[in-house]
Write an enzyme that holds these catalytic residues in place. Structure first.
Site, PDB file in Angstrom:
ATOM      1  N   SER A 111      27.985   8.414  42.559  1.00  0.00           N
ATOM      2  CA  SER A 111      28.966   7.310  43.496  1.00  0.00           C
ATOM      3  C   SER A 111      29.177   6.478  42.306  1.00  0.00           C
ATOM      4  CB  SER A 111      27.970   7.162  44.053  1.00  0.00           C
ATOM      5  OG  SER A 111      28.844   5.709  44.731  1.00  0.00           O
ATOM      6  N   TYR A 130      20.493   2.875  47.378  1.00  0.00           N
ATOM      7  CA  TYR A 130      20.943   3.343  47.490  1.00  0.00           C
ATOM      8  C   TYR A 130      21.259   3.714  45.687  1.00  0.00           C
ATOM      9  CZ  TYR A 130      24.803   6.733  47.927  1.00  0.00           C
ATOM     10  OH  TYR A 130      25.750   7.727  47.222  1.00  0.00           O
ATOM     11  N   LYS A 186      20.642   6.804  42.590  1.00  0.00           N
ATOM     12  CA  LYS A 186      21.711   7.015  41.877  1.00  0.00           C
ATOM     13  C   LYS A 186      22.225   6.502  40.515  1.00  0.00           C
ATOM     14  CE  LYS A 186      24.297   9.438  45.214  1.00  0.00           C
ATOM     15  NZ  LYS A 186      24.137  10.486  44.795  1.00  0.00           N
TER      16      LYS A 186
END
Length: 255
Positions: free
Chosen positions: A125, A138, A142
């Site tokens: 992402s 999150y 990542k």
């Protein structure tokens, strides 16, 4: 055509990639924790696979046989301020988004290395390089994934194995809507949550994202990092131009 194992293929991005690759004649091995969720997906093989469980990973990879391409897609997100996010949830995200991705990569790498060919595509992402307020747990998972991918790319290139990281911005996959939310309207951070919609400008569709991944599989000259969508390209360009001495803010927060 390649034999492609996809994790998290039951919905969203993983499902879209499975459908697109099947259309192009690839042998898709679709996997998910709930095997019944794969019933309507066009695939050469459907397997139960929980990326957080080593025996499950080992069994699925053994059943899949030769894997030319791994698309490591399984993942989840949350909405919560770092001040109060339950640490169990942060652990869950890392187990799924980071350690799960490495676990499956470790399972397929021996056969790729011995064969002298293969490709591992991690679905990351823009938040693998940018931390967005209230989605930082999150982002952290990542960022860690991208560190793993970068090191892995260097280590396995000598053995003929390629590694790519796909970095979309917002994707209209339903993932954001399914995210667990750990704050309510009485939370002091709630006004910031209401402004997060501003970060989801120009979302790419699942079909658009799947097309980028499918095109990359047939291309032998894909760069290590692949931003997906105009918004992702703009955000990453802005991040690169921003001073490293200050936190990067992709959009103003007025509250």
């Amino acid at each position: 055509m390649a034999r492609v194992l996809i994790t998290g293929a039951s919905r969203g991005i993983g499902r879209g990639i499975a459908v697109e690759l099947s259309k192009r004649g690839h042998e898709v091995v679709a996997t998910a924790r709930d095997l019944s969720s794969l019933d309507d997906i066009p695939a050469a093989q459907r397997l139960q696979l929980d990326v957080t469980n080593q025996p499950s990973v080992d069994a699925a990879v053994a059943a899949a046989g030769q894997v030319d391409v791994l698309i490591s897609n399984a993942g989840a997100t949350v909405r919560a301020p770092l001040e109060t996010v339950p640490l169990d949830e942060v652990t869950r995200l890392f187990e799924l988004n980071t350690f799960g991705a490495l676990r499956v990569a470790q399972a397929v790498l021996p056969q790729m290395r011995e064969r002298g060919s293969g490709r591992i595509a991690f679905i990351s992402s823009v938040q693998g390089r940018i931390a967005i307020p209230l989605i930082a747990p999150y982002a952290a998972s990542k960022w860690a994934l991208e560190g793993i991918a970068e090191g892995l790319a260097i280590e396995v290139r000598h053995f003929g194995v390629e590694v790519q990281v796909f970095e979309p911005g917002a994707v209209s996959s339903g993932g954001a809507e399914r995210a667990k939310v750990f704050l309510d309207e009485n939370d002091p951070y709630f006004p910031m949550l209401e402004q997060l919609a501003g970060f989801r400008t120009e979302p790419v569709t699942v079909d658009e994202f799947a097309t980028v991944v499918a095109d990359a599989i047939k291309n032998t000259e894909v760069p290590f990092r692949v931003p997906v969508g105009k918004a992702a390209i703009a955000q990453l360009r802005a991040r690169k131009a921003a001073p490293e001495t200050e936190p990067f803010v992709a959009a103003p927060l007025n509250w």
